[in-house]
Each structure stands twice: as C-alpha cells, then as structure tokens.
Design a protein around this motif. Structure first.
Motif, PDB file in Angstrom:
ATOM      1  N   ALA A  42       0.344   3.460  11.507  1.00  0.00           N
ATOM      2  CA  ALA A  42       2.055   2.459  11.579  1.00  0.00           C
ATOM      3  C   ALA A  42       1.466   2.792  13.447  1.00  0.00           C
ATOM      4  O   ALA A  42       1.880   3.614  14.281  1.00  0.00           O
ATOM      5  CB  ALA A  42       2.842   3.287  10.785  1.00  0.00           C
ATOM      6  N   ASN A  43       1.981   1.545  13.677  1.00  0.00           N
ATOM      7  CA  ASN A  43       2.267   1.125  15.215  1.00  0.00           C
ATOM      8  C   ASN A  43       3.443   1.959  15.527  1.00  0.00           C
ATOM      9  O   ASN A  43       4.592   1.390  14.913  1.00  0.00           O
ATOM     10  CB  ASN A  43       2.626  -0.074  15.126  1.00  0.00           C
ATOM     11  N   ALA A  44       4.069   3.230  16.447  1.00  0.00           N
ATOM     12  CA  ALA A  44       4.526   3.767  17.401  1.00  0.00           C
ATOM     13  C   ALA A  44       5.679   3.155  18.198  1.00  0.00           C
ATOM     14  O   ALA A  44       6.748   3.115  17.982  1.00  0.00           O
ATOM     15  CB  ALA A  44       4.286   4.637  17.779  1.00  0.00           C
ATOM     16  N   ASN A  45       5.043   1.759  19.226  1.00  0.00           N
ATOM     17  CA  ASN A  45       5.628   0.791  19.396  1.00  0.00           C
ATOM     18  C   ASN A  45       5.046  -1.027  19.387  1.00  0.00           C
ATOM     19  O   ASN A  45       4.001  -0.870  18.815  1.00  0.00           O
ATOM     20  CB  ASN A  45       6.042   0.966  20.933  1.00  0.00           C
ATOM     21  N   HIS A  54       6.206  -5.852  16.063  1.00  0.00           N
ATOM     22  CA  HIS A  54       8.099  -6.930  16.723  1.00  0.00           C
ATOM     23  C   HIS A  54       7.631  -7.544  15.318  1.00  0.00           C
ATOM     24  O   HIS A  54       9.126  -7.817  15.254  1.00  0.00           O
ATOM     25  CB  HIS A  54       7.592  -7.630  17.533  1.00  0.00           C
ATOM     26  N   MET A  55       6.924  -7.282  14.344  1.00  0.00           N
ATOM     27  CA  MET A  55       6.470  -7.288  12.268  1.00  0.00           C
ATOM     28  C   MET A  55       7.566  -6.234  12.019  1.00  0.00           C
ATOM     29  O   MET A  55       8.407  -6.545  10.135  1.00  0.00           O
ATOM     30  CB  MET A  55       5.574  -7.856  12.248  1.00  0.00           C
ATOM     31  N   VAL A  56       6.894  -5.126  11.924  1.00  0.00           N
ATOM     32  CA  VAL A  56       6.843  -4.220  10.955  1.00  0.00           C
ATOM     33  C   VAL A  56       7.631  -2.979  11.796  1.00  0.00           C
ATOM     34  O   VAL A  56       6.962  -2.270  12.490  1.00  0.00           O
ATOM     35  CB  VAL A  56       5.875  -3.839   9.828  1.00  0.00           C
ATOM     36  N   GLY A  57       8.988  -2.058  11.021  1.00  0.00           N
ATOM     37  CA  GLY A  57       9.256  -0.715  12.019  1.00  0.00           C
ATOM     38  C   GLY A  57       8.555   0.202  12.367  1.00  0.00           C
ATOM     39  O   GLY A  57       7.337   0.464  11.191  1.00  0.00           O
ATOM     40  N   TRP A  58       8.592   1.628  12.951  1.00  0.00           N
ATOM     41  CA  TRP A  58       7.456   2.816  12.573  1.00  0.00           C
ATOM     42  C   TRP A  58       8.335   3.384  12.072  1.00  0.00           C
ATOM     43  O   TRP A  58       7.338   3.713  10.999  1.00  0.00           O
ATOM     44  CB  TRP A  58       8.078   3.346  13.680  1.00  0.00           C
ATOM     45  N   ARG A  59       9.499   3.255  11.191  1.00  0.00           N
ATOM     46  CA  ARG A  59       9.656   4.459   9.780  1.00  0.00           C
ATOM     47  C   ARG A  59       9.263   3.562   8.648  1.00  0.00           C
ATOM     48  O   ARG A  59       9.178   4.331   7.917  1.00  0.00           O
ATOM     49  CB  ARG A  59      11.495   3.975  10.017  1.00  0.00           C
ATOM     50  N   LEU A  98       5.148  12.316  -2.879  1.00  0.00           N
ATOM     51  CA  LEU A  98       3.087  12.651  -3.023  1.00  0.00           C
ATOM     52  C   LEU A  98       3.045  12.898  -1.573  1.00  0.00           C
ATOM     53  O   LEU A  98       4.001  12.272  -0.101  1.00  0.00           O
ATOM     54  CB  LEU A  98       2.502  11.034  -3.257  1.00  0.00           C
ATOM     55  N   ASN A  99       2.209  13.083  -1.258  1.00  0.00           N
ATOM     56  CA  ASN A  99       1.314  13.960  -0.099  1.00  0.00           C
ATOM     57  C   ASN A  99       1.307  12.244   0.991  1.00  0.00           C
ATOM     58  O   ASN A  99       0.179  11.782   0.073  1.00  0.00           O
ATOM     59  CB  ASN A  99      -0.100  14.756  -0.518  1.00  0.00           C
ATOM     60  N   TRP A 100       1.596  12.144   2.318  1.00  0.00           N
ATOM     61  CA  TRP A 100       1.241  11.000   2.865  1.00  0.00           C
ATOM     62  C   TRP A 100       0.788  11.353   3.968  1.00  0.00           C
ATOM     63  O   TRP A 100       0.825  12.387   4.702  1.00  0.00           O
ATOM     64  CB  TRP A 100       2.029  10.024   3.402  1.00  0.00           C
ATOM     65  N   GLU A 101      -0.901  11.142   4.253  1.00  0.00           N
ATOM     66  CA  GLU A 101      -1.299  11.098   5.783  1.00  0.00           C
ATOM     67  C   GLU A 101      -1.008  10.175   7.137  1.00  0.00           C
ATOM     68  O   GLU A 101      -0.604   8.789   5.862  1.00  0.00           O
ATOM     69  CB  GLU A 101      -3.046  11.201   6.080  1.00  0.00           C
ATOM     70  N   ARG A 102      -0.162  10.737   7.830  1.00  0.00           N
ATOM     71  CA  ARG A 102       0.999   9.536   8.480  1.00  0.00           C
ATOM     72  C   ARG A 102      -0.336   9.488   9.736  1.00  0.00           C
ATOM     73  O   ARG A 102      -0.352  10.435  10.694  1.00  0.00           O
ATOM     74  CB  ARG A 102       1.654  10.134   9.046  1.00  0.00           C
ATOM     75  N   VAL A 103      -0.817   8.720  10.457  1.00  0.00           N
ATOM     76  CA  VAL A 103      -0.862   8.178  11.736  1.00  0.00           C
ATOM     77  C   VAL A 103      -0.602   7.561  12.614  1.00  0.00           C
ATOM     78  O   VAL A 103      -0.456   5.855  12.110  1.00  0.00           O
ATOM     79  CB  VAL A 103      -2.567   7.747  11.408  1.00  0.00           C
ATOM     80  N   ASP A 104      -0.155   7.622  13.408  1.00  0.00           N
ATOM     81  CA  ASP A 104       0.927   6.607  13.951  1.00  0.00           C
ATOM     82  C   ASP A 104       0.004   6.186  15.804  1.00  0.00           C
ATOM     83  O   ASP A 104      -0.771   6.823  15.507  1.00  0.00           O
ATOM     84  CB  ASP A 104       1.290   7.370  14.925  1.00  0.00           C
ATOM     85  N   VAL A 105      -0.095   4.859  15.712  1.00  0.00           N
ATOM     86  CA  VAL A 105      -1.227   4.270  16.787  1.00  0.00           C
ATOM     87  C   VAL A 105      -0.208   3.502  18.081  1.00  0.00           C
ATOM     88  O   VAL A 105       1.003   3.631  17.924  1.00  0.00           O
ATOM     89  CB  VAL A 105      -1.477   3.116  15.677  1.00  0.00           C
TER      90      VAL A 105
END
Length: 412
Positions: A293-296, A299-304, A366-373
């Motif tokens: 996920a893009n942390a910032n 402009h098309m898909v929010g972080w949440r 479910l278990n999700w790995e989250r990688v913030d970019v």
C-alpha cells in the motif's frame, strides 16, 4: 501477446523462451570480434574433411559448443519435463490497463526465479473491458486461468499478483476457482493426475501459494478519503459515488458499493465473506496474503483501503522508516488474523459506514502481511499509484525496489 527476453527456460506472458538463442555474426567481422585466430594448416585440413551442414554458421556453432562445454548433445527447444517450472504466477492489471503493465515485474521474475515459475500476464480484461464490473472480469480471469491449465502440463502451484482494481478481480476469480478439498495434483495434457496426500483446499486443483496485491481498493472507493484526489471533501465524494457508473460502468457501482443485484448486499461486501461463492475461504487457502500500500501520494487508492486497516490502525508517520535494502519500503507488518466478533469500533471510526466495517471484519479474519510504501522523496511521487508496480520503467523506475521486495519474499 507481449514478448520479453528473460533467461532461458522460462515462460513469460505465455510465450515459450527457447533454451538457446541463435547467434548470427557476419563471417569476417565475427571471427575478429570473437577472437578467432587464423587457421593453421592442420585446421584447414581438418575443415576440408569435416562437413558442417550450415556452412560457416555450423562451424561457429561447433567451436562455441566446445568452448562452452556444451557437449555433443542436440540443442533442446524446451526444458525436460522433470525440470519444467511447476508454479504458475498470474499477474493482473488494473483499471484501463493491459498485460504490458506488468512487463517489468514479469522480467524480474524471469531473471531471478529462473526455472521456478511460469509467469502469465492476464489479457482477458484489457482497457475498456475493465468497465464491465468486478464479477464479469473475475469470471473471465477464472476462465483464462483454466484455459492455461488445459494447455500446459506439470503445473502444481499457483500464485496471483495484482495491481489496483486487479486485486478485486483476482479475489473474485479465486472464489470461482476454489475447491474445498483437493488432492495434490499435476495437470498433464489438460487432465489432473493426483497423488495420495490430501490438502485442505485448492485453486483450480492447484496448491495456492501467494496472493499479493499492490495498491488495491479492498474496501472500495466510497469511504471517506478512499479516493484521495477528491481531497476528502464530502460533497465531491457524494458526487463521485453518484456519477461513477456513468464514467466506469458497472465497475463504478461495485467500487462505490452502490450495486444491489436482486436485492443482495453490494458485491464487495459479499466478497469479504463466504456467500454462495466461497471468497474468504479461497483467500484463506493461500499460504501468504500480502497487501502492498502507498502510505502517501497515491491519488487513486487510499492507504486504508489498500492496506485493509481502520484509520487508527495505520502506522504513525514517525514509525515509517526506509529499509536500507528497499529504500521505499517504510513499514512491514506481518499481521495477525482478528476475531470476527471481538473488535470494538472506536470513536475515531464512527464517521465510517457500517459497510466498510463489515468488509474489514470479514477480511481481517485472515492473516495479512502489510507492506507500506512511500515515494515521498522521489521525483515520481505524484504518480505513486503506477510507480509501486513499475508500470513503465521509464516513468516509474523508483518502484523497482518494491518489486524486488516482493520477489525476495515470494514463496516458490
């Protein structure tokens, strides 16, 4: 069909790459460039006695075979059956996209996981076909995957890598391909030959390995600030919700949760659980589920929505620290599955719709790995939505480390 040139023995974009490329060098210049010495009298004599069916090219090929210690075995045009990759990686593009969008990542798979994976970039939902709705696109993708399995032999495992809307398409497709109980199998000439060991579940009769999404709107685009270019202004968000179907067709209704086919809940709500199609069970069958996920600056898909979190669950900015090996990876959360009924809704979330909360509750079982970019310090930050997948290397090259991170952690 897109053709790339990865290392030998790998299939990319469903195009077979031969084990050896033909080498064509002009005779006179070629002898000097490759360091050939003039023939001695003995060599000339041997040359007269030995016939090369392809003339000088045959002679060059013979010399190169000796120098490279390739032996006298005939040149193979494909891998031996026991050496062939058995892991199918399906890459799915986003809205108004095409198979070309995943070219860079597919090439990296080919170079770095040689002989391990078969990479197929989906072609069934290109450009304007992405307006047809998540369900129809998911059906097409499921049929495309099944057609690959019918054509190829020896495939045992399957993974999905998807960008943006492609994440929702892939989630629908795996629900259609899901089978609750399977035996470990290998597809041979369109049929399945099963071994004795029984697995819990499978996708199209294969062992599910990785389900990876890049900047995908898992919670839709209708929530507050889930479509960032609207700046979080309520009247713009309401207008977008009402007009989305006029711009992107049925897909707009699905993204903004305004669809109600036959009185059923919106499609994305159903996809967060097990309806008549076992969407959540299909996701659960994968050994890994990863959300990049893009942390910032997306402009098309929010972080949440791309990281499947509530607002207060997002990492604080002081925790976002770049990894020295992957400069744009700023936070990695291995995650834990949450209870479906034990998560209280905080005061910070009262403004969000119950629908979004329902999706979060369903998916986080479910278990999700989250990688913030974060591309905050990159010149390409304003096109972060495409940079995270390196849609075009010329425009989005700064996302290469994100693709490397994905491949480095890929289960094969």
């Amino acid at each position: 069909m897109v053709v790339v040139n990865p290392p030998v023995g790998v299939t990319v974009f469903s195009v077979e790459i031969p084990l050896r490329r033909e080498i064509r060098v002009p005779m006179r210049a070629g002898r000097r460039k490759l360091g050939f010495q003039p023939k001695c009298a003995q060599e000339r004599s041997m040359g007269r006695d030995k016939v090369f069916p392809d003339g000088w090219m045959g002679f060059l090929e013979e010399r190169m075979r000796k120098w490279m210690k390739m032996g006298e075995e005939p040149v193979r045009r494909g891998l031996e059956p026991e050496m062939a990759p058995d892991h199918l990686v399906v890459m799915v593009h986003g809205l108004v996209g095409s198979a070309e969008d995943w070219r860079f990542a597919a090439e990296q798979f080919a170079r770095r996981l040689t002989n391990n994976v078969i990479v197929h970039c989906s072609e069934c939902n290109s450009t304007l076909l992405t307006f047809d709705g998540v369900d129809l696109m998911g059906e097409r993708l499921a049929e495309e995957v099944q057609s690959i399995l019918n054509r190829r032999s020896g495939i045992r495992k399957i993974s999905f890598v998807a960008h943006s809307l492609g994440g929702l398409i892939a989630r629908y497709a795996i629900g259609r391909l899901y089978s609750p109980i399977i035996k470990e199998s290998a597809h041979v000439n369109g049929t399945s030959s099963c071994k004795d060991n029984v697995l819990n579940s499978g996708i199209a009769g294969l062992v599910p390995m990785n389900f990876i999404t890049f900047a995908s709107p898992h919670l839709g685009s209708g929530g507050h600030n889930q479509l960032p270019f609207l700046c979080g202004l309520p009247f713009l968000e309401r207008s977008a919700s009402e007009a989305a179907h006029l711009i992107v067709g049925r897909t707009g209704k699905h993204l903004f949760l305004t669809d109600s086919d036959d009185g059923k809940p919106p499609l994305l709500i159903r996809m967060a659980g097990d309806d008549d199609i076992k969407f959540r069970s299909a996701l659960k069958s994968f050994k890994r589920r990863v959300a990049y996920a893009n942390a910032n600056f997306d402009h098309m898909v929010g972080w949440r929505t791309s990281s499947i979190r509530r607002q207060h669950e997002l990492p604080k900015y002081h925790l976002l620290v770049a990894d020295e090996n992957y400069p744009h990876i700023v936070y990695v959360d291995k995650g834990n599955a949450q209870s479906s009924c034990g998560d209280p809704i905080s005061d910070l979330e009262v403004h969000k719709s119950d629908l979004e909360e329902d999706m979060i509750r369903g998916l986080t079982q479910l278990n999700w790995e989250r990688v913030d970019v974060s591309f905050q310090n990159s010149k390409q930050r304003y096109i972060a939505h495409n940079t995270i997948q390196v849609k075009s290397y010329w425009l989005n090259s700064d996302g290469a480390d994100v693709v490397s991170h994905m491949i480095d952690n890929f289960l094969i």
